[in-house]
Scaffold this active site. Sequence first.
Site, PDB file in Angstrom:
ATOM      1  N   HIS A  17       0.828  -1.213   0.000  1.00 24.03           N
ATOM      2  CA  HIS A  17       0.000   0.000   0.000  1.00 24.03           C
ATOM      3  C   HIS A  17       0.859   1.259   0.000  1.00 24.03           C
ATOM      4  CE1 HIS A  17       0.814   0.950   4.237  1.00 24.03           C
ATOM      5  NE2 HIS A  17       0.552  -0.322   4.546  1.00 24.03           N
ATOM      6  N   CYS A  58       2.757  -4.829   6.911  1.00 21.65           N
ATOM      7  CA  CYS A  58       2.504  -4.557   5.499  1.00 21.65           C
ATOM      8  C   CYS A  58       3.783  -4.096   4.800  1.00 21.65           C
ATOM      9  CB  CYS A  58       1.438  -3.484   5.345  1.00 21.65           C
ATOM     10  SG  CYS A  58      -0.208  -4.004   5.852  1.00 21.65           S
TER      11      CYS A  58
END
Length: 369
Positions: A298, A315
Amino acid sequence: MPRLFCLLTALITLLGCSPVTALTPIGVAISPALGEKRAVPDRGLTIRALGGTLKSVTVTAAGHPVPGRYDRTRTEWRSSWSLRPGTDHLVTAVTTDRRVSGRFRTLTATPATPPKVDPLPGETVGVGMPIVVEFKVPVPDRAVVERAFEVVPDRPVEGGWHWFSDTQAVWRPRYYWQPGTRVRFTAHLTGLRFAPGVYGTTDPSATFVVGRNMSSHIDTATHRMTVHRDGLLAQEMAISAGMATTREYTTTSGVHLTMEKKEKVRMVSPRRKPGDPEYYDLMIDHAVRISNSGEYVHAKDNTWAQGRLNVSHGCVNARPDQAKWFFDNSLRGDPVVIVGTDRPLEPANGWGFWQLAWNAWKAGSALVS
C-alpha cells in the site's frame, strides 16, 4: 396314405435343409425406472441394452439435454452428472430392434446454498490465480463433490485439487498459467446431496482469462521491490516492511498472490485498544491485499524509512505514486514473492497455495487412493 406320407416326408426334409434365424428380443434396463415419482438425484441415470447395443439415447430435463456417455461396447449409457431435483426427465432409448420411451421424476429437495467461486465470471487474472471454491456448510463427501468439478483450459495444463477444509477446495496448475489461457470451470452440484433432503440445484461456473505475466519480488533486507512484466523490468520501488518486534508485525516470506485491492482501507491494530503501545487506526490508500493476516502492499508517505528501515506493522508500503502504479496495474492472482524474514507464509494464509510443493498439493485431493 403312402402318397400323403411321402409329401409330409418331403416337406420335413425341405424345412430341415433351410436355415432358420431366431430373433432374440433385446431388452432395455433403465434406472431409475420409467414411471418413478421420487427418483434419487445423486444416483444419476443408467440405461443398459440387454442382449444388444444402444443405437441412441436422448434424455431431457425441463427441456434441457442431460449429458451422458456410452461405454466402450455401447451397451450402457450413464448420465455425466447427478440429476436435477424435482424435475420430469424424458427418456428415449433406441436399440437394435426396439425403441423405448417414457419419463420419471426426481424427488423434490431443499436447495443447498451454492458456494462462492473465485475467479469471477469474465475476470482477467494473474498467472498464479487459483480456482477457489468456498462452501457455506461442510461438504459431507469430498470425493463426490470433487468428481463434480470440471476445469477445462483451452490448452493442456497439469493441475489438481487440494482440500484445506470441509468447506474449501482449491485448484491450481502445477506451474504458473501461460498468459492468454482461457479457462472454463463448472461445479456440477445439481443433484448432489449435502444433507438429508438438501440437494444442489445450481451449477456455479466461471470462465476467466489469464492476462499478462506480472510478478513482484520484495527483499525486506534490502528494502527493495521490483516488478517484472512479461519478463521486462516494469517498476522498482523503495519499500518498508514489518518492524518484526512481534510475530504479527513481521512480514511473511514466501509466494503470495494479490487477492483484492481497494482505494482506501481502514487498518486497526489487532487485539489492542486506544492507549495501548503500538495501537493504530489509520486509513490507507491504494491497498492491494496479499494475505489473510492483514498484509497489503500500500501507499504511505514515510519516504524517510522506505529503502532504509522496516517500520510497518507487517505490510509493505511504498511511495504513494509508486503504490498507485502497483494498484492500477495489479490483477488478482499476480505473484508477490517476499524474502528476508523468519516468518514463513502458511499455505492457508490467504492464497498462499504456491507454498506447497506439487506432491504435497496432490496429496490434498479427495481422490488420492
